[in-house]
Design a protein around this motif. Structure first.
Motif, short mmCIF file in Angstrom:
data_model
loop_
_atom_site.label_atom_id
_atom_site.label_comp_id
_atom_site.label_asym_id
_atom_site.label_seq_id
_atom_site.Cartn_x
_atom_site.Cartn_y
_atom_site.Cartn_z
N ARG A 8 0.82 -1.22 0.00
CA ARG A 8 0.00 0.00 0.00
C ARG A 8 0.84 1.26 0.00
O ARG A 8 0.49 2.26 -0.61
N ASP A 9 1.97 1.23 0.70
CA ASP A 9 2.83 2.41 0.82
C ASP A 9 4.28 1.96 0.65
O ASP A 9 4.86 1.35 1.55
N SER A 59 5.30 16.63 -5.85
CA SER A 59 5.73 15.61 -6.80
C SER A 59 6.25 16.32 -8.05
O SER A 59 6.18 17.55 -8.15
N THR A 63 1.98 17.99 -7.50
CA THR A 63 0.98 17.53 -6.55
C THR A 63 1.58 17.49 -5.14
O THR A 63 2.67 16.98 -4.96
N ALA A 97 3.35 10.20 -6.79
CA ALA A 97 2.07 10.90 -6.84
C ALA A 97 0.91 10.04 -6.34
O ALA A 97 -0.10 10.57 -5.92
N GLU A 98 1.05 8.72 -6.39
CA GLU A 98 -0.01 7.80 -5.97
C GLU A 98 0.47 6.97 -4.79
O GLU A 98 1.67 6.70 -4.67
N PRO A 99 -0.45 6.51 -3.95
CA PRO A 99 -0.06 5.61 -2.86
C PRO A 99 0.64 4.37 -3.41
O PRO A 99 0.27 3.87 -4.47
N THR A 101 3.68 4.29 -4.51
CA THR A 101 4.69 4.61 -5.51
C THR A 101 5.82 5.46 -4.92
O THR A 101 5.68 6.08 -3.87
N ASP A 116 6.45 1.39 -8.46
CA ASP A 116 5.05 1.21 -8.06
C ASP A 116 4.88 -0.22 -7.56
O ASP A 116 4.85 -1.16 -8.35
N ALA A 118 2.27 -1.31 -5.76
CA ALA A 118 0.87 -1.52 -5.38
C ALA A 118 0.39 -2.94 -5.67
O ALA A 118 -0.40 -3.49 -4.91
#
Length: 178
Positions: A8-9, A59, A63, A97-99, A101, A116, A118
């Protein structure tokens, strides 16, 4: 390998000490080597962030990001053709930018690759002059992950396989392995 372990992180997952075992196979020169050592993913300080060339709160797309990132420091011994030498490297892992990553940068701030985790598996490319580095990242579980970098170019034909095992601190406060 069958199943991958979703993360997730990425930065939370990577934080801490990892034991490292790497094999290097040079198909162009028909050589083999190995690295054994430790990687510490510790918090980035303001000076580290300045070197990475990144605003710690934004980012690459501007972001706002939570967290400040991790300083990756690897140290150990590399044995090539029977000769052992000390080896180390430093990278910076910044929030993506995304969880799940991260943005991976060299120690001097140049971009290396995105990451990434995820789904527990990710493939990244890094062109370097006439060579292409293609890395596959796989997370096996909460304490084990692997990278396999395939390097091809006019004079390079390498495979670098690295296994990471999370280090644990023993009752005496010293790092250890499960």
């Amino acid at each position: 390998m069958g199943e991958f372990w979703p993360v997730r992180d990425a930065l939370t997952y990577l934080a801490g000490t990892w034991q490292v075992r790497r094999t290097v196979r040079d198909f162009a020169g028909d050589g083999e080597g190995r690295f054994t050592g430790t990687t510490l993913f510790g918090p980035l300080q303001d000076a580290d962030l300045a070197l990475s060339g990144a605003d710690p709160s934004l980012s690459e797309s501007g972001t706002p990001l939570p967290g400040r990132g991790l300083l990756h420091h690897e140290a150990g011994t590399f044995v090539w053709q029977g000769v052992a030498r000390p080896a180390e490297r430093t990278l910076r892992f910044l929030p993506g930018a995304e969880p799940g990553t991260a943005l991976v940068r060299f120690s001097d701030g140049r971009p290396f690759h995105d990451l990434d985790l995820a789904t527990g598996r990710y493939v990244a490319d890094h062109p370097c002059s006439a060579d292409l580095y293609r890395g596959e990242f796989t997370v096996r579980d909460e304490d084990h992950w692997r990278t396999v970098w395939r390097v091809r170019g006019p004079a390079k034909d390498l495979v670098l396989t690295t296994d990471y095992t999370r280090g644990r601190t023993g009752a005496d406060g010293r790092p250890g392995i499960l």
